[in-house]
Design a protein around this motif. Structure first.
Motif, short mmCIF file in Angstrom:
data_model
loop_
_atom_site.label_atom_id
_atom_site.label_comp_id
_atom_site.label_asym_id
_atom_site.label_seq_id
_atom_site.Cartn_x
_atom_site.Cartn_y
_atom_site.Cartn_z
N CYS A 122 13.75 80.78 45.14
CA CYS A 122 14.03 79.53 44.43
C CYS A 122 13.62 79.71 42.98
O CYS A 122 12.63 80.39 42.69
CB CYS A 122 13.22 78.40 45.08
SG CYS A 122 13.32 76.84 44.17
N PHE A 124 12.15 77.75 41.16
CA PHE A 124 10.83 77.16 40.91
C PHE A 124 9.71 77.96 41.58
O PHE A 124 8.54 77.60 41.47
CB PHE A 124 10.79 75.71 41.39
CG PHE A 124 11.72 74.82 40.61
CD1 PHE A 124 11.35 74.36 39.36
CD2 PHE A 124 12.96 74.49 41.12
CE1 PHE A 124 12.21 73.55 38.62
CE2 PHE A 124 13.82 73.67 40.39
CZ PHE A 124 13.45 73.22 39.14
N TYR A 125 10.09 79.00 42.30
CA TYR A 125 9.13 79.77 43.09
C TYR A 125 8.98 81.19 42.56
O TYR A 125 7.86 81.69 42.36
CB TYR A 125 9.62 79.77 44.55
CG TYR A 125 8.79 80.56 45.53
CD1 TYR A 125 7.52 80.15 45.90
CD2 TYR A 125 9.30 81.72 46.12
CE1 TYR A 125 6.79 80.86 46.83
CE2 TYR A 125 8.58 82.44 47.05
CZ TYR A 125 7.32 82.01 47.40
OH TYR A 125 6.60 82.71 48.33
N CYS A 138 4.78 73.87 43.60
CA CYS A 138 5.70 73.11 44.46
C CYS A 138 5.27 73.32 45.91
O CYS A 138 4.38 74.10 46.20
CB CYS A 138 7.15 73.57 44.25
SG CYS A 138 7.51 75.15 45.02
N LEU A 139 5.94 72.61 46.79
CA LEU A 139 5.62 72.65 48.23
C LEU A 139 5.45 74.04 48.83
O LEU A 139 4.65 74.24 49.73
CB LEU A 139 6.81 72.05 48.99
CG LEU A 139 6.95 70.55 49.07
CD1 LEU A 139 8.21 70.26 49.86
CD2 LEU A 139 5.73 69.99 49.77
N LYS A 140 6.27 74.98 48.38
CA LYS A 140 6.26 76.29 49.03
C LYS A 140 4.97 77.05 48.73
O LYS A 140 4.59 77.95 49.45
CB LYS A 140 7.49 77.11 48.62
CG LYS A 140 7.68 78.41 49.41
CD LYS A 140 9.13 78.88 49.38
CE LYS A 140 9.28 80.37 49.58
NZ LYS A 140 9.10 80.84 50.96
N CYS A 146 8.79 69.01 45.96
CA CYS A 146 9.87 69.97 45.79
C CYS A 146 10.63 69.60 44.52
O CYS A 146 11.09 68.47 44.40
CB CYS A 146 10.80 69.93 47.00
SG CYS A 146 12.34 70.84 46.75
N HIS A 147 10.74 70.54 43.58
CA HIS A 147 11.42 70.22 42.32
C HIS A 147 12.94 70.24 42.46
O HIS A 147 13.65 69.73 41.62
CB HIS A 147 10.99 71.21 41.23
CG HIS A 147 9.51 71.23 41.02
ND1 HIS A 147 8.81 70.12 40.61
CD2 HIS A 147 8.59 72.20 41.22
CE1 HIS A 147 7.52 70.42 40.53
NE2 HIS A 147 7.36 71.67 40.92
N VAL A 148 13.41 70.87 43.52
CA VAL A 148 14.85 70.92 43.76
C VAL A 148 15.32 69.58 44.33
O VAL A 148 16.36 69.05 43.96
CB VAL A 148 15.21 72.08 44.70
CG1 VAL A 148 16.63 71.96 45.21
CG2 VAL A 148 15.01 73.41 43.99
N CYS A 156 11.26 72.20 52.16
CA CYS A 156 11.58 73.16 51.10
C CYS A 156 12.97 73.74 51.36
O CYS A 156 13.32 74.04 52.50
CB CYS A 156 10.52 74.27 51.10
SG CYS A 156 11.00 75.75 50.21
N PHE A 157 13.74 73.90 50.30
CA PHE A 157 15.11 74.39 50.44
C PHE A 157 15.32 75.79 49.90
O PHE A 157 16.46 76.21 49.68
CB PHE A 157 16.08 73.42 49.75
CG PHE A 157 16.09 72.07 50.38
CD1 PHE A 157 16.82 71.83 51.52
CD2 PHE A 157 15.33 71.04 49.85
CE1 PHE A 157 16.80 70.59 52.13
CE2 PHE A 157 15.30 69.79 50.45
CZ PHE A 157 16.04 69.56 51.60
N ALA A 158 14.24 76.53 49.67
CA ALA A 158 14.36 77.89 49.12
C ALA A 158 15.37 78.68 49.97
O ALA A 158 15.46 78.52 51.18
CB ALA A 158 13.01 78.57 49.10
N THR A 310 18.82 75.94 43.90
CA THR A 310 17.65 76.82 43.91
C THR A 310 17.89 78.07 43.06
O THR A 310 17.02 78.93 42.97
CB THR A 310 17.33 77.27 45.34
OG1 THR A 310 18.53 77.81 45.91
CG2 THR A 310 16.84 76.12 46.19
S1 SF4 Z 1 13.13 74.38 47.23
FE1 SF4 Z 1 11.55 72.99 46.43
S2 SF4 Z 1 9.68 73.42 47.61
FE2 SF4 Z 1 11.12 75.11 47.98
S3 SF4 Z 1 10.53 76.70 46.48
FE3 SF4 Z 1 12.15 75.43 45.51
S4 SF4 Z 1 11.05 73.80 44.40
FE4 SF4 Z 1 9.60 74.75 45.80
#
Ligand code: SF4
Ligand code: FAD
Ligand code: FES
Ligand code: FES
Lengths: 337, 161
Positions: A122, A124-125, A138-140, A146-148, A156-158, A310
């Protein structure tokens, strides 16, 4: 030079040694080629106290591909898979997927086990520590949102981006696992539980909790039966042709019987928190390969492929790319002499 | 933890105490002082750190030093002998395969790995063998010409790759 987080490295040479190390160090992580895990350690995303390098375990290096079946051990490298004559001839989808991963140097290092268990990704990850910190994590990792999908309520949607899983899914592969409770095998499809909330049949897994491995369990090998007459191929779209994860990757296996589409399997990576073996393709078989089949295929992609933002490319774009690749592969394989 | 690492570096046996969490890249540059191998990114995205491990191109930035125990590691410093350039180095020199030079050691090691396995590569084989390396200056055309030239020099018996 920035030192990596502190960890102890264990290098067992037998499976028994791996199990022993696992039970002595419950928080350990396995290290294959390190092309995924060491990047994440360098970025401070994970900091396991113990790494167990499994690349020296001979029992994890079996490699067979003939008219009886396919069997690949967890520590076989991507270069070895892509270059194996039997894989290229009888299971081309697997050879093509392996050859399309990262770049040649990465493939000398990366292993089957690491590829099947590849961490989900992702924007954000997969960032440096300071980047994530500036963004409140973020959550992960350690954050609480979750920023997505800020309203995701803990999901989480990674995205799962490994290329071998979809290829093997179209062959109906099974994965062999070994853990404190002994050996077991699963259909490869069941290894991936990252269904995430959007899918109706939510089993609790998501982009954070994406594998069905139990505590201490490891992947030892993957196997598939040979199915005469099955044609297969893999293709993917990415930002550039190497050193880059898929925007979307598609594996197709089909059987043609005269003018009839007798069997069809399509699996997609780079879109959902799991590789998706499309459900419902059997219903498209039994007739000619006509516009109706393509329309049906588009609908399956539309209903089952749920790309979130993502990556740098928007989710709906990845879904469309997946659909186009699937059409192209089906057309090509069906027309093959 | 730390351990005694024993391996062959650039043709010579080497013994060092290394911490378990030391990357091969940092070990080469900081412990041994071989700074030809470059750091170009924060992990696996550029190829500047490419070295050969048992003749296979390998990213030293994603390899733990402890894991090359018992193996042969070659860095760019191993190529020239007695002031003479190796075939790949000569190729890059003559065909202007290097501009700022930062990516060059990585490209040279990936190319050396290719020629050791396949002394007469096609253009397509050269392109795919260099697929893990990024160059911001040359636009790659000159690099491919450099490797083609190196293959000729090598075939003519001039120097090892
Ligand atoms: S989908 Fe959301 S929780 Fe999962 S890694 Fe991306 S920002 Fe973080
Ligand atoms: C720039 C770059 C681009 C990339 N592009 C792609 C791409 O296009 N497609 C793609 O699929 N991959 C890509 N990768 C990722 C990677 O190179 C491959 O997926 C590789 O196969 C990972 O294998 P590994 O052995 O290096 O994994 P490792 O990093 O060693 O391990 C990955 C994960 O799997 C776990 N693991 C390893 N072995 C086992 C096992 N036997 N049982 C259980 N868990 C295990 C590890 O603990 C870790 O969590 C890319 C990587 C980089 C750096
Ligand atoms: S330093 Fe960039 S790939 Fe190793
Ligand atoms: S010569 Fe400058 S990056 Fe390649």
């Amino acid at each position: 030079m920035e030192a990596l987080s502190e960890f102890d490295l264990l290098r067992p040479t037998t499976l028994a040694g791996v199990l022993e190390a696992r039970s002595a160090h419950p928080n350990s992580r396995l290290l294959g080629g390190g092309t995924d895990l060491l990047v994440n350690i360098r970025r401070g995303i994970v900091a396991p106290p113990v790494l167990i390098d499994v690349t020296g375990v001979g029992e994890l290096r079996c490699m067979k591909a003939d008219a009886h079946g396919l069997e690949i051990g967890a520590c076989v490298t991507l270069t070895e898979i892509a270059g194996h004559a039997g894989v290229a001839r009888i299971y081309p989808v697997v050879a093509q997927a392996a050859a399309s991963i990262a770049g040649p140097t990465h493939r000398n290092m990366g292993t089957l086990g690491g590829n099947l268990c590849l961490d989900t990704r992702c924007i954000f990850y997969n960032q440096s520590e300071w980047w994530r910190q500036a963004n409140n994590h973020c959550l992960k990792t350690t954050g609480d949102m979750c920023h997505v999908a800020p309203k995701s309520r803990g999901v989480c949607f990674a995205t799962f981006s490994g290329d071998l899983a979809p290829a093997l899914l179209t062959l109906g592969a099974e994965v062999d696992l070994l853990g404190p409770g002994g050996r077991r095998s699963l259909p490869l499809r069941e290894l991936y539980i990252g269904v995430a909330r959007h899918d109706e049949k939510a089993t609790g897994g998501d982009g954070k909790n994406y594998l069905a491995l139990k505590q201490g369990e490891i992947v030892t090998a993957v196997r598939a039966r040979h199915e005469p007459g099955l044609r297969s191929a893999y293709d993917k779209v990415r930002i550039r042709r190497s050193i880059e994860y898929p925007v979307a990757g598609v594996a197709v296996a089909l059987r043609r019987d005269g003018e009839t589409l007798a069997d069809l399997r399509v699996a997609i990576t780079g879109t959902n928190p799991r590789p998706v073996l499309l459900e419902g393709t059997q219903a498209l078989c039994g007739g000619k390969l006509d516009a109706g089949v393509f329309k049906g295929l588009d609908e399956l992609v539309r209903d089952q492929i749920m790309s979130m933002k993502t990556t740098f490319t928007p989710g709906h774009y990845r879904r469309r790319v997946a659909g186009v690749l699937a059409r192209r592969l089906v057309t090509r394989l069906f027309g093959q002499g | 933890m730390a351990r005694i690492l024993e391996f062959i570096l650039n043709g010579r046996k080497r013994l060092d105490a290394v911490p378990d969490n030391r990357l091969l890249l940092d070990y080469l540059r900081e412990t041994v002082g071989l700074t030809g191998t470059k750091t170009g990114c924060d992990g696996g995205e550029c190829g500047a750190c490419t070295v050969l491990v048992d003749d296979q191109p390998t990213l030293s930035c994603l390899t733990l030093a402890a894991s090359v125990a018992g193996k042969r590691v070659d860095t760019v410093e191993s190529l020239g002998a007695n002031g003479a350039l190796s075939a790949v180095q000569q190729g890059f020199h003559e065909k202007l395969g290097s501009q700022c030079g930062y990516c060059t050691p990585g490209f040279i090691m990936a190319s050396a790995g290719l020629l050791r396995k396949n002394p007469k590569p096609s253009e397509e084989e050269i392109r795919s063998a260099l697929g893990s390396n990024i160059c911001r200056c040359t636009g790659y055309v000159k690099i491919i010409e450099a490797v083609q030239h190196a293959a000729k020099l090598y075939a003519a018996g001039e120097a090892r790759p």
